[in-house]
Enzyme design. Structure first.
Site, PDB file in Angstrom:
ATOM      1  N   ASP A 248      -1.278   1.157  -0.754  1.00  0.00           N
ATOM      2  CA  ASP A 248      -1.984   0.811   0.480  1.00  0.00           C
ATOM      3  C   ASP A 248      -0.963   0.609   1.597  1.00  0.00           C
ATOM      4  O   ASP A 248      -0.192  -0.350   1.567  1.00  0.00           O
ATOM      5  CB  ASP A 248      -2.805  -0.464   0.260  1.00  0.00           C
ATOM      6  CG  ASP A 248      -3.605  -0.877   1.478  1.00  0.00           C
ATOM      7  OD1 ASP A 248      -3.580  -0.167   2.497  1.00  0.00           O
ATOM      8  OD2 ASP A 248      -4.265  -1.934   1.401  1.00  0.00           O
TER       9      ASP A 248
ATOM     10  N   CYS B 222      -6.178   1.763   8.589  1.00  0.00           N
ATOM     11  CA  CYS B 222      -6.234   2.112   7.166  1.00  0.00           C
ATOM     12  C   CYS B 222      -6.818   3.487   6.869  1.00  0.00           C
ATOM     13  O   CYS B 222      -6.323   4.193   5.988  1.00  0.00           O
ATOM     14  CB  CYS B 222      -6.990   1.045   6.384  1.00  0.00           C
ATOM     15  SG  CYS B 222      -8.773   0.949   6.718  1.00  0.00           S
TER      16      CYS B 222
ATOM     17  N   HIS C 173     -12.259  -1.366   4.246  1.00  0.00           N
ATOM     18  CA  HIS C 173     -10.832  -1.080   4.099  1.00  0.00           C
ATOM     19  C   HIS C 173     -10.626   0.033   3.083  1.00  0.00           C
ATOM     20  O   HIS C 173     -11.216   0.023   1.999  1.00  0.00           O
ATOM     21  CB  HIS C 173     -10.070  -2.333   3.671  1.00  0.00           C
ATOM     22  CG  HIS C 173      -8.596  -2.102   3.508  1.00  0.00           C
ATOM     23  ND1 HIS C 173      -7.787  -1.704   4.557  1.00  0.00           N
ATOM     24  CD2 HIS C 173      -7.789  -2.173   2.411  1.00  0.00           C
ATOM     25  CE1 HIS C 173      -6.548  -1.548   4.116  1.00  0.00           C
ATOM     26  NE2 HIS C 173      -6.521  -1.820   2.814  1.00  0.00           N
TER      27      HIS C 173
END
Length: 267
Positions: A123, A70, A108
């Site tokens: 995302d 991420c 995250h």
């Protein structure tokens, strides 16, 4: 030193046409990115330092043909969107998919994109449940995408993102709108990539969405997507990384030889 080069990134994800800061452009780039650059944690398994500076991220994920997790994936997406002219902010989330018994830390990275005063969640770095389309920052509505139906709800002042599973909802992560900074991600990245008990240090994880709505995943030696099978040896897994997930492993800095990979391939 390379930072962000638009056409090289567009070639990596297969984007063609005019890039202007509209919802249609955001949707196309979001889908193409998630279907071209796999989620993977090989560097954490190898004990390599994962650098989040844009020149490092761009060289690894675009030039070298690797994937990432991420902090890298959404750093690259942010750079692309800002280069086009989008308004983008960094956010951080607490991961709930493993149903932790206590409140987890913010580990995250995700993005908030604003277009004509409408805010969207973007995302491309959440493994097998990675979004392939931005979601409107609206609660209590089902939002279908090519790879699942998602929903945002409120939870103790936070937003909770869930994905529909049959007739139930699986919580993925919770977040608020507090802006995050590069230093925040440096600390979190160091933690998840070096902490001895980190999941990323002990489990091989890859994910690549396909435009037809399917998803390829590799969890340790369990491959699923086109078919489900247990990979029997390290050489087969090493080939799978390249043939199914499209990883290039020949780069001088970010490449991975079979001799490097074999010891970190989970048994």
């Amino acid at each position: 030193m390379m930072t962000f080069e638009r056409q090289t990134y567009f070639a990596r994800i297969g984007f063609h046409g005019e890039a202007i800061p509209t919802l249609e452009t955001l949707q196309r780039i979001h889908l193409l990115h998630a279907c071209s650059i796999p989620f993977e944690n090989l560097d954490a398994l190898l004990g390599r330092t994962i650098r989040l500076e844009l020149d490092n991220v761009f060289e690894k994920l675009v030039v070298a043909g690797r994937g990432g997790y991420c902090y890298e994936q959404n750093a690259l997406l942010r750079a692309a969107l800002e280069d086009i002219g989008f308004e983008v902010e960094d956010l951080a989330a607490r991961v709930l998919i493993t149903q932790p018994p206590e409140m987890p830390p913010r580990t995250h990275r995700l993005l908030l994109v604003t277009i004509n005063q409408q805010r969207y969640l973007a995302d491309v770095g959440f493994g097998g449940k990675t979004l392939t389309s931005p979601l409107r920052l609206e609660t209590d509505v089902e939002q279908p995408t090519a790879h699942g139906v998602y929903r945002l709800t409120h939870l103790d002042g936070d937003y909770l993102l869930s994905i529909k599973q049959q007739d139930d909802w699986l919580p993925l992560y919770r977040f608020d709108l507090q802006p995050q900074y590069f230093s925040d991600f440096q600390v979190a990245n160091h933690y998840v990539s070096t902490w001895p008990e980190s999941y990323f240090r002990h489990h091989l994880m890859l994910c690549l969405h396909k435009p037809d709505g399917t998803t390829l995943t590799l969890s340790n030696r369990q491959f699923s997507g086109e078919q489900c099978e247990e990979m029997v040896d390290e050489r087969a897994v090493y080939q799978l990384l390249q043939e199914k997930f499209g990883l290039r492993l020949d780069h001088e800095q970010y490449g991975i030889s079979f001799d490097e990979f074999a010891p970190i391939c989970p048994k």
